[in-house]
Design a protein around this motif. Structure first.
Motif, PDB file in Angstrom:
ATOM      1  N   VAL A 196      76.372  10.951  76.772  1.00 24.45           N
ATOM      2  CA  VAL A 196      76.130  11.135  75.244  1.00 24.45           C
ATOM      3  C   VAL A 196      77.307  10.848  74.437  1.00 24.45           C
ATOM      4  CG1 VAL A 196      75.042  12.036  73.221  1.00 24.45           C
ATOM      5  CG2 VAL A 196      73.707  12.112  75.283  1.00 24.45           C
ATOM      6  N   LEU A 197      78.299  11.691  74.696  1.00 20.93           N
ATOM      7  CA  LEU A 197      79.632  11.772  74.148  1.00 20.93           C
ATOM      8  C   LEU A 197      80.394  10.417  74.042  1.00 20.93           C
ATOM      9  CD1 LEU A 197      80.814  15.309  74.918  1.00 20.93           C
ATOM     10  CD2 LEU A 197      79.982  14.541  72.521  1.00 20.93           C
ATOM     11  N   GLU A 198      80.224  10.025  75.474  1.00 17.30           N
ATOM     12  CA  GLU A 198      80.957   8.623  75.714  1.00 17.30           C
ATOM     13  C   GLU A 198      80.405   7.593  75.084  1.00 17.30           C
ATOM     14  OE1 GLU A 198      82.268   5.933  79.282  1.00 17.30           O
ATOM     15  OE2 GLU A 198      81.403   7.889  79.856  1.00 17.30           O
ATOM     16  N   ALA A 199      79.114   7.542  74.862  1.00 17.07           N
ATOM     17  CA  ALA A 199      78.258   6.578  74.105  1.00 17.07           C
ATOM     18  C   ALA A 199      78.615   6.411  72.650  1.00 17.07           C
ATOM     19  CB  ALA A 199      77.014   6.766  74.327  1.00 17.07           C
ATOM     20  N   LYS A 200      78.667   7.584  72.071  1.00 19.93           N
ATOM     21  CA  LYS A 200      78.710   7.772  70.604  1.00 19.93           C
ATOM     22  C   LYS A 200      80.133   7.785  70.300  1.00 19.93           C
ATOM     23  CE  LYS A 200      74.478  10.557  69.689  1.00 19.93           C
ATOM     24  NZ  LYS A 200      74.156  11.822  69.234  1.00 19.93           N
ATOM     25  N   GLY A 201      81.248   7.855  71.093  1.00 17.21           N
ATOM     26  CA  GLY A 201      82.654   8.138  70.774  1.00 17.21           C
ATOM     27  C   GLY A 201      82.740   9.561  70.278  1.00 17.21           C
ATOM     28  N   ALA A 202      82.026  10.349  70.739  1.00 17.22           N
ATOM     29  CA  ALA A 202      82.360  11.863  70.070  1.00 17.22           C
ATOM     30  C   ALA A 202      83.390  12.340  70.496  1.00 17.22           C
ATOM     31  CB  ALA A 202      81.036  12.699  70.330  1.00 17.22           C
ATOM     32  N   ASP A 203      83.972  13.478  69.901  1.00 19.24           N
ATOM     33  CA  ASP A 203      85.165  14.152  70.435  1.00 19.24           C
ATOM     34  C   ASP A 203      86.250  13.184  70.942  1.00 19.24           C
ATOM     35  OD1 ASP A 203      86.480  16.416  70.838  1.00 19.24           O
ATOM     36  OD2 ASP A 203      85.401  17.118  72.749  1.00 19.24           O
ATOM     37  N   ARG A 204      86.739  12.340  69.910  1.00 19.86           N
ATOM     38  CA  ARG A 204      87.765  11.600  70.440  1.00 19.86           C
ATOM     39  C   ARG A 204      88.983  12.202  70.916  1.00 19.86           C
ATOM     40  NH1 ARG A 204      90.509   9.066  65.812  1.00 19.86           N
ATOM     41  NH2 ARG A 204      90.069  10.432  63.795  1.00 19.86           N
ATOM     42  N   PHE A 205      89.158  13.610  70.582  1.00 21.63           N
ATOM     43  CA  PHE A 205      90.462  14.017  71.025  1.00 21.63           C
ATOM     44  C   PHE A 205      90.208  15.248  72.259  1.00 21.63           C
ATOM     45  CE2 PHE A 205      90.724  13.672  66.385  1.00 21.63           C
ATOM     46  CZ  PHE A 205      91.950  12.628  66.282  1.00 21.63           C
ATOM     47  N   ALA A 206      88.904  14.808  72.840  1.00 19.80           N
ATOM     48  CA  ALA A 206      88.875  15.644  73.987  1.00 19.80           C
ATOM     49  C   ALA A 206      89.701  15.407  75.005  1.00 19.80           C
ATOM     50  CB  ALA A 206      87.502  15.371  74.424  1.00 19.80           C
ATOM     51  N   VAL A 207      90.321  14.295  75.224  1.00 16.14           N
ATOM     52  CA  VAL A 207      91.342  13.939  76.491  1.00 16.14           C
ATOM     53  C   VAL A 207      92.561  14.881  76.099  1.00 16.14           C
ATOM     54  CG1 VAL A 207      92.630  12.000  74.787  1.00 16.14           C
ATOM     55  CG2 VAL A 207      92.698  12.150  77.515  1.00 16.14           C
ATOM     56  N   LEU A 208      93.122  15.239  74.751  1.00 17.56           N
ATOM     57  CA  LEU A 208      94.242  16.090  74.723  1.00 17.56           C
ATOM     58  C   LEU A 208      94.010  17.545  75.064  1.00 17.56           C
ATOM     59  CD1 LEU A 208      95.260  15.012  70.946  1.00 17.56           C
ATOM     60  CD2 LEU A 208      96.486  14.221  73.182  1.00 17.56           C
ATOM     61  N   SER A 209      92.657  18.171  74.928  1.00 15.56           N
ATOM     62  CA  SER A 209      92.259  19.333  75.608  1.00 15.56           C
ATOM     63  C   SER A 209      92.439  19.093  77.092  1.00 15.56           C
ATOM     64  CB  SER A 209      90.970  19.750  75.068  1.00 15.56           C
ATOM     65  OG  SER A 209      90.295  20.759  75.541  1.00 15.56           O
ATOM     66  N   LYS A 210      92.001  18.272  77.514  1.00 19.32           N
ATOM     67  CA  LYS A 210      91.993  17.965  79.031  1.00 19.32           C
ATOM     68  C   LYS A 210      93.328  17.966  79.478  1.00 19.32           C
ATOM     69  CE  LYS A 210      90.311  17.416  83.140  1.00 19.32           C
ATOM     70  NZ  LYS A 210      89.702  18.571  83.874  1.00 19.32           N
ATOM     71  N   LEU A 211      94.200  17.061  78.942  1.00 23.45           N
ATOM     72  CA  LEU A 211      95.617  16.863  79.316  1.00 23.45           C
ATOM     73  C   LEU A 211      96.446  18.351  79.162  1.00 23.45           C
ATOM     74  CD1 LEU A 211      97.995  15.118  79.943  1.00 23.45           C
ATOM     75  CD2 LEU A 211      98.241  14.529  77.652  1.00 23.45           C
ATOM     76  N   ASP A 212      96.176  19.140  78.157  1.00 19.15           N
ATOM     77  CA  ASP A 212      96.542  20.487  77.860  1.00 19.15           C
ATOM     78  C   ASP A 212      96.250  21.326  79.150  1.00 19.15           C
ATOM     79  OD1 ASP A 212      98.203  22.583  76.284  1.00 19.15           O
ATOM     80  OD2 ASP A 212      96.025  23.324  75.657  1.00 19.15           O
ATOM     81  N   GLN A 213      95.083  21.397  79.691  1.00 22.76           N
ATOM     82  CA  GLN A 213      94.617  22.055  80.709  1.00 22.76           C
ATOM     83  C   GLN A 213      95.232  21.716  81.935  1.00 22.76           C
ATOM     84  OE1 GLN A 213      90.300  22.097  81.372  1.00 22.76           O
ATOM     85  NE2 GLN A 213      90.491  22.638  83.397  1.00 22.76           N
TER      86      GLN A 213
END
Length: 239
Positions: A130-147
């Motif tokens: 759902v997030l991918e389809a809606k383009g939601a949380d577009r900064f999620a990759v930064l959180s994943k990169l930080d982890q």
């Protein structure tokens, strides 16, 4: 106030705190340990009154081993100590939250966090779609990169570029930031969108590596930006 008076006050505070907590039948309370920078949950351990006092007084985590029936100082033998940044107890007083600066892996397996075994669920997969389809949380990759950067900092897997940067140290990281900054400028000057996006990504990555090397949560940077935006917004509204 003398040092002895300060120590007495601290002891009194610990006694008052101990009275507010709900210890189990064995005199223990679970302590959730969280990385102060990445916010990743690292481990779950147990404290008794003595280990809580030792943790508060030393600034590093101490726990009670239920299997060995003894106190243990996290990292005493491995060197993977946990410097306490803050401690809280929950609304029921039956769980502690300890935020730390983790030195090396938190898990005895050599993993950054003890919670590395993922359990697939239908809801997680559906939410992701759902997030991918809606383009939601577009900064999620930064959180994943930080982890991921936090994991590399703790585990130092051989052959990983991030490990190489941490092993080489601050000067190498700063040099790379300088190089990537120059390449961003060149890409922008050349009006090359593809090159600019790639070089900007490299710059952001190396900047995040620097923040981790300096034990600075990216949240502190975001807080500064938030404050600046708030001040600017207030200033514009008062004109």
């Amino acid at each position: 106030m003398t040092q002895s008076q300060a120590q007495a006050d601290n002891l009194l505070n610990l006694e008052e705190l101990s009275a507010k907590l709900k210890w189990d039948a064995y005199g223990l309370i679970p302590a959730v340990v969280q990385d102060y920078s990445s916010k990743e949950v690292l481990m779950l351990a147990y404290m008794n009154r003595e280990s809580l006092q030792l943790s508060a007084e030393s600034g590093e985590t101490w726990f009670w081993s239920r299997s060995r029936q003894e106190l243990w100082h996290k990292g005493a033998t491995s060197g993977h100590t946990q410097r306490i940044k803050s401690m809280h107890y929950d609304c029921d007083g039956d769980t502690l939250l300890v935020r730390v600066e983790q030195q090396g892996p938190a898990c005895h397996t050599g993993k950054y966090s003890c919670f590395f075994n993922e359990i697939p669920t239908a809801t997680v997969q559906a939410d992701s779609q759902v997030l991918e389809a809606k383009g939601a949380d577009r900064f999620a990759v930064l959180s994943k990169l930080d982890q991921t950067i936090a994991e590399r900092y703790a585990e130092r897997p051989e052959g990983a570029y991030t490990t190489y940067l941490f092993d080489k140290g601050l000067d190498k990281i700063l040099k790379k930031i300088g190089e990537e900054s120059a390449e961003v400028l060149i890409a922008a000057k050349n009006n090359d969108r593809e090159e600019l996006s790639a070089e900007a990504g490299d710059l952001i990555y190396h900047l995040m590596v620097l923040l981790r090397a300096q034990n600075m949560p990216i949240d502190e940077v975001l807080h500064v930006l938030e404050q600046r935006h708030y001040k600017t917004d207030i200033k514009n509204k008062t004109k």
